[in-house]
Design a protein around this motif. Structure first.
Motif, PDB file in Angstrom:
ATOM      1  N   LYS A  47     -74.808   8.705  31.560  1.00 53.18           N
ATOM      2  CA  LYS A  47     -73.505   8.118  31.917  1.00 53.18           C
ATOM      3  C   LYS A  47     -73.544   6.593  31.900  1.00 53.18           C
ATOM      4  CE  LYS A  47     -71.903  12.081  34.589  1.00 53.18           C
ATOM      5  NZ  LYS A  47     -71.370  12.575  35.883  1.00 53.18           N
ATOM      6  N   ASN A  48     -74.116   6.052  30.823  1.00 50.80           N
ATOM      7  CA  ASN A  48     -74.232   4.604  30.596  1.00 50.80           C
ATOM      8  C   ASN A  48     -75.063   3.892  31.661  1.00 50.80           C
ATOM      9  OD1 ASN A  48     -73.660   2.560  28.669  1.00 50.80           O
ATOM     10  ND2 ASN A  48     -72.293   1.583  30.140  1.00 50.80           N
ATOM     11  N   ASN A  49     -75.993   4.624  32.258  1.00 51.41           N
ATOM     12  CA  ASN A  49     -76.992   4.026  33.137  1.00 51.41           C
ATOM     13  C   ASN A  49     -78.358   4.243  32.497  1.00 51.41           C
ATOM     14  OD1 ASN A  49     -75.316   3.337  35.606  1.00 51.41           O
ATOM     15  ND2 ASN A  49     -74.837   5.502  35.336  1.00 51.41           N
TER      16      ASN A  49
ATOM     17  N   ASP B 207     -81.209  -3.174  38.709  1.00 52.76           N
ATOM     18  CA  ASP B 207     -80.449  -2.974  39.944  1.00 52.76           C
ATOM     19  C   ASP B 207     -81.270  -2.337  41.048  1.00 52.76           C
ATOM     20  OD1 ASP B 207     -77.545  -3.679  39.136  1.00 52.76           O
ATOM     21  OD2 ASP B 207     -78.275  -2.415  37.493  1.00 52.76           O
TER      22      ASP B 207
ATOM     23  N   VAL C 212     -75.523  -1.478  29.418  1.00 50.27           N
ATOM     24  CA  VAL C 212     -75.442  -0.388  30.387  1.00 50.27           C
ATOM     25  C   VAL C 212     -74.846  -0.890  31.702  1.00 50.27           C
ATOM     26  CG1 VAL C 212     -77.338   0.934  29.379  1.00 50.27           C
ATOM     27  CG2 VAL C 212     -77.816  -0.796  31.137  1.00 50.27           C
ATOM     28  N   ASP C 213     -74.329   0.051  32.489  1.00 50.43           N
ATOM     29  CA  ASP C 213     -73.728  -0.317  33.772  1.00 50.43           C
ATOM     30  C   ASP C 213     -74.779  -0.657  34.824  1.00 50.43           C
ATOM     31  OD1 ASP C 213     -71.142   0.113  32.778  1.00 50.43           O
ATOM     32  OD2 ASP C 213     -71.196   2.238  33.304  1.00 50.43           O
ATOM     33  N   ASN C 214     -75.864   0.120  34.852  1.00 45.33           N
ATOM     34  CA  ASN C 214     -76.930  -0.086  35.829  1.00 45.33           C
ATOM     35  C   ASN C 214     -78.280   0.220  35.198  1.00 45.33           C
ATOM     36  OD1 ASN C 214     -75.276  -0.410  38.482  1.00 45.33           O
ATOM     37  ND2 ASN C 214     -74.484   1.469  37.564  1.00 45.33           N
TER      38      ASN C 214
END
Length: 201
Positions: free
Chosen positions: A93-95, A178, A135-137
């Motif tokens: 999920k884009n992590n 993160d 990516v988000d995280n």
């Protein structure tokens, strides 16, 4: 489900015992996850490698221990060449999730294994993060905590060599990681430094 190592007791100090007991304990562990429909990713812990410390005779078994971990846990094989299946990454999920193998050959107070991420593994780690800038995280998982102090209970308290001054931590800080998940200590401590949150558990 992310597991930062120590799936089994693993005090199997001959190649024959590694072969025998890995074939019993790892399939049972995997079956427990599968029975509950849980997708899992796990870092390698010291108990998967015979438990610390690693005097010369036990250190020679570490490749066999890692081969058993690779065979039964079937983690992604996209890590550095010498750590396929024990260091790896995946996207969800884009992590970006990255598991590091903190048990490298090297002299330390633990014997002939040093808790660190250096050399070819560190190069792979940096390239993996650099290849995923959107990516988000970014979540990194390794068995040993990096930042001290951490609470511990019934644990030898393994920590990554050089801690916050280590090349791995500096790389995570520069690349805006993160979260770092570390196991080993059987107690929970949350610490944030340099924009990176560590959860030792």
């Amino acid at each position: 489900v992310l597991v930062a190592g120590d799936l089994v007791m693993g005090r199997w100090w001959t190649k024959e015992k590694i072969d025998k007991y890995a074939a019993i304990y790892y399939p049972a562990w995997v079956k427990r996850m599968n029975d509950h429909g849980l997708k899992f990713y796990t870092a390698v812990g010291d108990h998967e490698l015979g438990d610390n410390p690693w005097p010369p005779a036990r250190a020679k078994l570490v490749p066999h221990f890692k081969a058993a971990f690779r065979k039964y846990l079937k983690m992604p094989l996209n890590g550095p060449d010498h750590m396929k299946g024990t260091a790896f990454s995946f996207l969800h999920k884009n992590n970006l999730f990255v598991a590091v193998d903190v048990f490298e050959k090297g002299k330390s107070v633990q014997g002939e294994i040093a808790p660190q991420v250096t050399g070819k593994q560190l190069e792979w780690f940096n390239k993996t993060l650099d290849a995923n800038p959107a990516v988000d995280n970014v979540i990194v998982m390794g068995h040993t905590p990096i930042l001290a102090p951490v609470k511990r209970w019934s644990s030898s308290g393994l920590m990554l060599l050089e801690g916050r001054k280590s090349a791995l931590w500096k790389s995570m800080a520069r690349r805006n990681v993160d979260l770092y998940l570390g196991g080993e200590v059987h107690a929970i401590t949350c610490t944030e430094r340099d924009g990176v949150q560590q959860i030792a558990h």
